[in-house]
Design a protein around this motif. Structure first.
Motif, PDB file in Angstrom:
ATOM      1  N   SER A   1      -0.072   1.729  -2.779  1.00 38.36           N
ATOM      2  CA  SER A   1      -1.505   2.050  -2.801  1.00 38.36           C
ATOM      3  C   SER A   1      -1.654   3.226  -4.039  1.00 38.36           C
ATOM      4  CB  SER A   1      -1.950   3.073  -1.531  1.00 38.36           C
ATOM      5  OG  SER A   1      -3.245   3.449  -1.735  1.00 38.36           O
ATOM      6  N   GLN A   2      -0.720   4.002  -4.142  1.00 37.26           N
ATOM      7  CA  GLN A   2      -0.555   4.972  -5.504  1.00 37.26           C
ATOM      8  C   GLN A   2      -0.187   4.392  -6.679  1.00 37.26           C
ATOM      9  OE1 GLN A   2      -0.969   8.196  -5.262  1.00 37.26           O
ATOM     10  NE2 GLN A   2      -1.120   8.415  -2.897  1.00 37.26           N
TER      11      GLN A   2
ATOM     12  N   GLN B   1      -3.665   2.604  -8.022  1.00 33.72           N
ATOM     13  CA  GLN B   1      -4.532   3.686  -8.355  1.00 33.72           C
ATOM     14  C   GLN B   1      -4.074   3.808  -9.906  1.00 33.72           C
ATOM     15  OE1 GLN B   1      -5.986   6.914  -5.778  1.00 33.72           O
ATOM     16  NE2 GLN B   1      -4.493   6.131  -4.329  1.00 33.72           N
ATOM     17  N   ILE B   2      -2.799   4.089  -9.893  1.00 36.70           N
ATOM     18  CA  ILE B   2      -2.465   4.098 -11.570  1.00 36.70           C
ATOM     19  C   ILE B   2      -2.674   2.973 -12.353  1.00 36.70           C
ATOM     20  CG2 ILE B   2      -0.055   4.320 -12.941  1.00 36.70           C
ATOM     21  CD1 ILE B   2       1.034   5.769 -10.677  1.00 36.70           C
TER      22      ILE B   2
ATOM     23  N   GLU C   1      -4.020  12.881 -13.782  1.00 39.71           N
ATOM     24  CA  GLU C   1      -4.472  11.940 -12.504  1.00 39.71           C
ATOM     25  C   GLU C   1      -3.168  11.216 -12.173  1.00 39.71           C
ATOM     26  OE1 GLU C   1      -6.413  11.296  -9.321  1.00 39.71           O
ATOM     27  OE2 GLU C   1      -7.049  12.895 -10.785  1.00 39.71           O
TER      28      GLU C   1
ATOM     29  N   ARG D   1      -0.062  13.343 -10.714  1.00 36.10           N
ATOM     30  CA  ARG D   1      -0.345  13.369  -9.465  1.00 36.10           C
ATOM     31  C   ARG D   1       0.203  12.197  -8.658  1.00 36.10           C
ATOM     32  NH1 ARG D   1      -6.553  15.892  -9.751  1.00 36.10           N
ATOM     33  NH2 ARG D   1      -5.903  17.896 -10.421  1.00 36.10           N
ATOM     34  N   HIS D   2      -0.345  10.931  -8.921  1.00 36.72           N
ATOM     35  CA  HIS D   2       0.082   9.733  -8.199  1.00 36.72           C
ATOM     36  C   HIS D   2       1.608   9.536  -8.300  1.00 36.72           C
ATOM     37  CE1 HIS D   2      -4.096   8.399  -7.241  1.00 36.72           C
ATOM     38  NE2 HIS D   2      -4.295   8.542  -8.648  1.00 36.72           N
TER      39      HIS D   2
ATOM     40  N   GLU E   1       3.262  11.971  -5.852  1.00 43.16           N
ATOM     41  CA  GLU E   1       3.206  11.128  -4.576  1.00 43.16           C
ATOM     42  C   GLU E   1       4.305  10.179  -4.400  1.00 43.16           C
ATOM     43  OE1 GLU E   1       1.465  12.214  -1.987  1.00 43.16           O
ATOM     44  OE2 GLU E   1       0.798  14.084  -3.006  1.00 43.16           O
TER      45      GLU E   1
END
Length: 296
Positions: A170-171, A174-175, A273, A276-277, A280
């Motif tokens: 999921s992360q 988004q990247i 941004e 941040r991913h 995580e």
């Protein structure tokens, strides 16, 4: 199927003249180490125990506790007459040399306490080769229970690992969505800065130079290859989990490679941004690493 390195198993056997109990405890280890705790002469069977254990267990420190209690027969309690006679003859000679009064009952009582006169009952008559098939059967039963527990824990760990893998997916998605905008955002920031400088200094800049600068940045910050490799590692992770043989070391190595790709993505992208991913992803990978260290 995943199998944990930690577990417990026991088994026992009882008859009119013999009681056998075996307990197995396993903990983490990069290699297989078998430690047998047993009274003499059963401690001599450690190599045989290790051969049986290696059929099933691949990694971990395995502690084997063996308890044997035998109901001895009257013939098992025998005095070593040769040793007793030798001790008595020597004691009498010393008594004569020292002109001591020889009292037979005193000498006999003292001689009986000397080493080798009254051996431990039964040890001399034990035949480990004859008893081994029975001990092996009890060991295999304890191993079966140990393996059941390790496999149950392994199934629970597999579910948790897949959950962590999905979180990384999921992360990473988004990247992947965010990555194309990095160069555009850098171009806009650079253009705005250049316009500000041009207004202050009243100079002109070649449009080709600006395009070249943006192109260099786009090449340096391109993370498409790392994203593809990390996605491929996630697919391979589940494939390794489904392998029938021991998978712990492979998963440890693959987790290390995923850390490498995540670090590269974070350093190349240089965007808040995406960073941040990446944080995580690395946090989730740390959880995976702790789990796979307990997988056989």
């Amino acid at each position: 199927m995943l199998c944990s390195m930690t577990g417990y198993g026991d088994a026992s056997y009882q008859s009119d003249d013999l009681q056998v109990g075996i307990e197995l405890r396993s903990v983490n280890n990069r290699y297989l180490k078998v430690v047998l705790r047993a009274a003499e002469p059963y401690n001599l069977l450690e190599p045989e125990y290790e051969k049986v254990i290696r059929r099933i267990v691949r990694r971990g420190t395995l502690q084997v506790h063996l308890r044997c209690k035998r109901q001895f027969a009257p013939q098992d309690f025998q005095i070593n007459a040769v040793a007793l006679k030798s001790y008595l003859e020597q004691l009498r000679r010393f008594a004569d040399d020292l002109k001591l009064r020889d009292r037979g009952e005193v000498l006999l009582g003292q001689a009986l306490a000397l080493p080798g006169v009254v051996p431990e009952p039964g040890n001399a008559s034990l035949n480990l080769e004859e008893e081994w098939p029975l001990l092996e059967k009890v060991l295999e039963e304890a191993l079966g229970r140990l393996q059941t527990m390790r496999q149950e824990e392994g199934r629970a760990m597999a579910q948790e690992l897949l959950l962590h893998r999905d979180q990384i997916r999921s992360q990473l998605a988004q990247i992947r969505d965010r990555a194309p905008t990095v160069s555009v955002a850098y171009r806009d920031r650079l253009l705005e800065r250049v316009r500000g400088l041009l207004a202050e200094l009243d100079v002109r800049i070649d449009r080709a130079d600006l395009i070249k600068e943006v192109s260099i940045f786009a090449e340096r910050s391109d993370i498409a290859e790392e994203v593809v490799r990390l996605s491929s590692h996630l697919d391979q992770f589940q494939e390794i989990m489904n392998e029938p043989e021991s998978t712990g070391r492979k998963l440890e190595f693959l987790t290390q490679e995923m850390f490498r790709e995540a670090n590269t993505i974070g350093s190349k992208a240089g965007e808040v941004e995406i960073s941040r991913h990446v944080v995580e992803i690395k946090g989730t990978l740390e959880k995976i690493r702790e789990l796979v260290q307990n997988i056989e």
